[in-house]
Design an enzyme around this catalytic site. Sequence first.
Site, PDB file in Angstrom:
ATOM      1  N   CYS A   1      19.069 136.895 -41.251  1.00  0.00           N
ATOM      2  CA  CYS A   1      20.380 136.226 -41.193  1.00  0.00           C
ATOM      3  C   CYS A   1      21.269 136.622 -42.362  1.00  0.00           C
ATOM      4  O   CYS A   1      22.483 136.794 -42.200  1.00  0.00           O
ATOM      5  CB  CYS A   1      20.198 134.703 -41.208  1.00  0.00           C
ATOM      6  SG  CYS A   1      19.424 134.064 -39.727  1.00  0.00           S
ATOM      7  N   HIS A   2      20.674 136.765 -43.545  1.00  0.00           N
ATOM      8  CA  HIS A   2      21.483 136.917 -44.748  1.00  0.00           C
ATOM      9  C   HIS A   2      21.684 138.359 -45.174  1.00  0.00           C
ATOM     10  O   HIS A   2      22.303 138.616 -46.203  1.00  0.00           O
ATOM     11  CB  HIS A   2      20.849 136.131 -45.900  1.00  0.00           C
ATOM     12  CG  HIS A   2      20.773 134.655 -45.634  1.00  0.00           C
ATOM     13  ND1 HIS A   2      21.863 133.903 -45.340  1.00  0.00           N
ATOM     14  CD2 HIS A   2      19.702 133.808 -45.601  1.00  0.00           C
ATOM     15  CE1 HIS A   2      21.484 132.646 -45.143  1.00  0.00           C
ATOM     16  NE2 HIS A   2      20.194 132.556 -45.291  1.00  0.00           N
TER      17      HIS A   2
ATOM     18  N   CYS B   1      17.844 110.886 -71.322  1.00  0.00           N
ATOM     19  CA  CYS B   1      18.282 112.279 -71.498  1.00  0.00           C
ATOM     20  C   CYS B   1      19.481 112.346 -72.434  1.00  0.00           C
ATOM     21  O   CYS B   1      19.544 113.184 -73.343  1.00  0.00           O
ATOM     22  CB  CYS B   1      18.665 112.885 -70.152  1.00  0.00           C
ATOM     23  SG  CYS B   1      17.542 112.494 -68.802  1.00  0.00           S
TER      24      CYS B   1
ATOM     25  N   CYS C   1      19.562 112.391 -76.593  1.00  0.00           N
ATOM     26  CA  CYS C   1      19.609 113.629 -77.382  1.00  0.00           C
ATOM     27  C   CYS C   1      20.791 114.498 -76.969  1.00  0.00           C
ATOM     28  O   CYS C   1      21.549 114.966 -77.808  1.00  0.00           O
ATOM     29  CB  CYS C   1      18.345 114.451 -77.175  1.00  0.00           C
ATOM     30  SG  CYS C   1      16.888 113.804 -77.975  1.00  0.00           S
ATOM     31  N   HIS C   2      20.907 114.738 -75.663  1.00  0.00           N
ATOM     32  CA  HIS C   2      21.767 115.822 -75.198  1.00  0.00           C
ATOM     33  C   HIS C   2      23.246 115.499 -75.181  1.00  0.00           C
ATOM     34  O   HIS C   2      24.073 116.400 -75.175  1.00  0.00           O
ATOM     35  CB  HIS C   2      21.314 116.286 -73.811  1.00  0.00           C
ATOM     36  CG  HIS C   2      19.996 116.982 -73.840  1.00  0.00           C
ATOM     37  ND1 HIS C   2      19.783 118.137 -74.546  1.00  0.00           N
ATOM     38  CD2 HIS C   2      18.801 116.668 -73.281  1.00  0.00           C
ATOM     39  CE1 HIS C   2      18.526 118.519 -74.403  1.00  0.00           C
ATOM     40  NE2 HIS C   2      17.905 117.644 -73.648  1.00  0.00           N
TER      41      HIS C   2
ATOM     42  N   CYS D   1      10.349 117.519 -70.895  1.00  0.00           N
ATOM     43  CA  CYS D   1      11.081 116.575 -71.740  1.00  0.00           C
ATOM     44  C   CYS D   1      10.455 115.184 -71.646  1.00  0.00           C
ATOM     45  O   CYS D   1      10.227 114.528 -72.661  1.00  0.00           O
ATOM     46  CB  CYS D   1      12.549 116.496 -71.318  1.00  0.00           C
ATOM     47  SG  CYS D   1      13.568 117.818 -71.973  1.00  0.00           S
TER      48      CYS D   1
END
Lengths: 163, 258
Positions: free
Chosen positions: B74-75, B174, B177-178, B219
């Site tokens: 298909c691709h 999460c 820290c981020h 994490c």
Amino acid sequence: MKKNFLVITALSAFFPFGILAADAPPETPTPKPEKIEAYHSWKNTDYSIAAPLGGLKGDPANGRKVAIHRGKGNCLACHQMPISEEEFHGEIGPPLAGVGSRYDEGQLRLRIVNMQELNPGTLMPPFYKHPDQFNRVSKKYQGRTILTAQEVEDVVAYLLTLK
Amino acid sequence: MKLRATVVSGICAATAIFSAVAYSAEVFSGYTLLKQETKEMQDDDFLNQGMATVEKGAKLFSRPGKNGKSCESCHEAKGKKLDPKQIATFPILDKKTQRPITLQQYVINKWTEVLGNEPLKYESDDALALEAFVRNLARGQVVNVQTGGKMAPFMDQGKKLYEETRAGQLDMACASCHALYPGLKLRAQVLSQGQSNGFPLYRLADGKVVGVQTRMKQCYDQFRAEGYPYGSEENSLLELYMNARGNGLKIETPAVRF
């Protein structure tokens, strides 16, 4: 000894990228599981816990060891401290040199036991929060405080020496 | 007037050079925090260890499945008919379930339903290779997750998990820290903004390619929490929110990170 060195050097030629992992994330090695002690209650009065946990007496020398230990206090992960034999102190929290002059024993104890009492959004782990108040704790840590009451007292005693 | 302008721009330059990043309203890729030699490794397809996984994915892409079809049926060969702009919108709303679906899950579904193969395990080597190959086709595209309309309630759930849900014995979310401390050092490691634009990526610390859900689990392990299972609803919501957080960044798959 020399032979081992040569073997390792030769082998590392096949793994050159290993040296780039020098700043890999720190592991948190865990202490051997000890019997879970009973929880000593505490009270926050005017942002201070005046009474030592369980009436225990802190040992500053052991407190320094607990602060350095990556599986226990791991304080150097975030705080710069006057501990010159350890490299790479973190910079996420405030530096702790002189902290024993800025806060008294009760104020320090509150910060170690549960910094969230002062700052609900803090990153600092609550080292003596009640184990029932946590969410999705990994099995091997369930039912435990991060530090024992004695370790908390040891750390508080050590921080008080940082004048 | 001229002196003041010089002094002000001098201070600005000094601040830019010497300040750590900390909270930033701007999104930035983990690429900006890498050492020069690591950046060079990512930029050179012959040095980039993640490309081996992309090539493995290319082989799987052309491999006929149990019913004789391959992805190329298909691709087209090398995924020429796949639209990089569409790839950059994942996770998307799955038409059948009306819930967010990640790129890897989408590929796994096609692998089993269209090609008749045995289902691939989420975050398995083959699933990561296929995901890496497909997302690598969109390398350089701007991440453009659609967050409005029917996606909005799922974005809210993902946001709640990312920003507000503390977990583990170390009691962290999460965002702890981020969101607040990217660019600052945790011991010797520089914290990133937790962007997902480079996944699946080659992680130097692991010596292999990892997907974003593997990194999430790592994490969670770090703060002594039970992560959510690979391919779970919660992970899909987190991946939706994480990818959308990075809207505006360029896809770097396969990135190289420490």
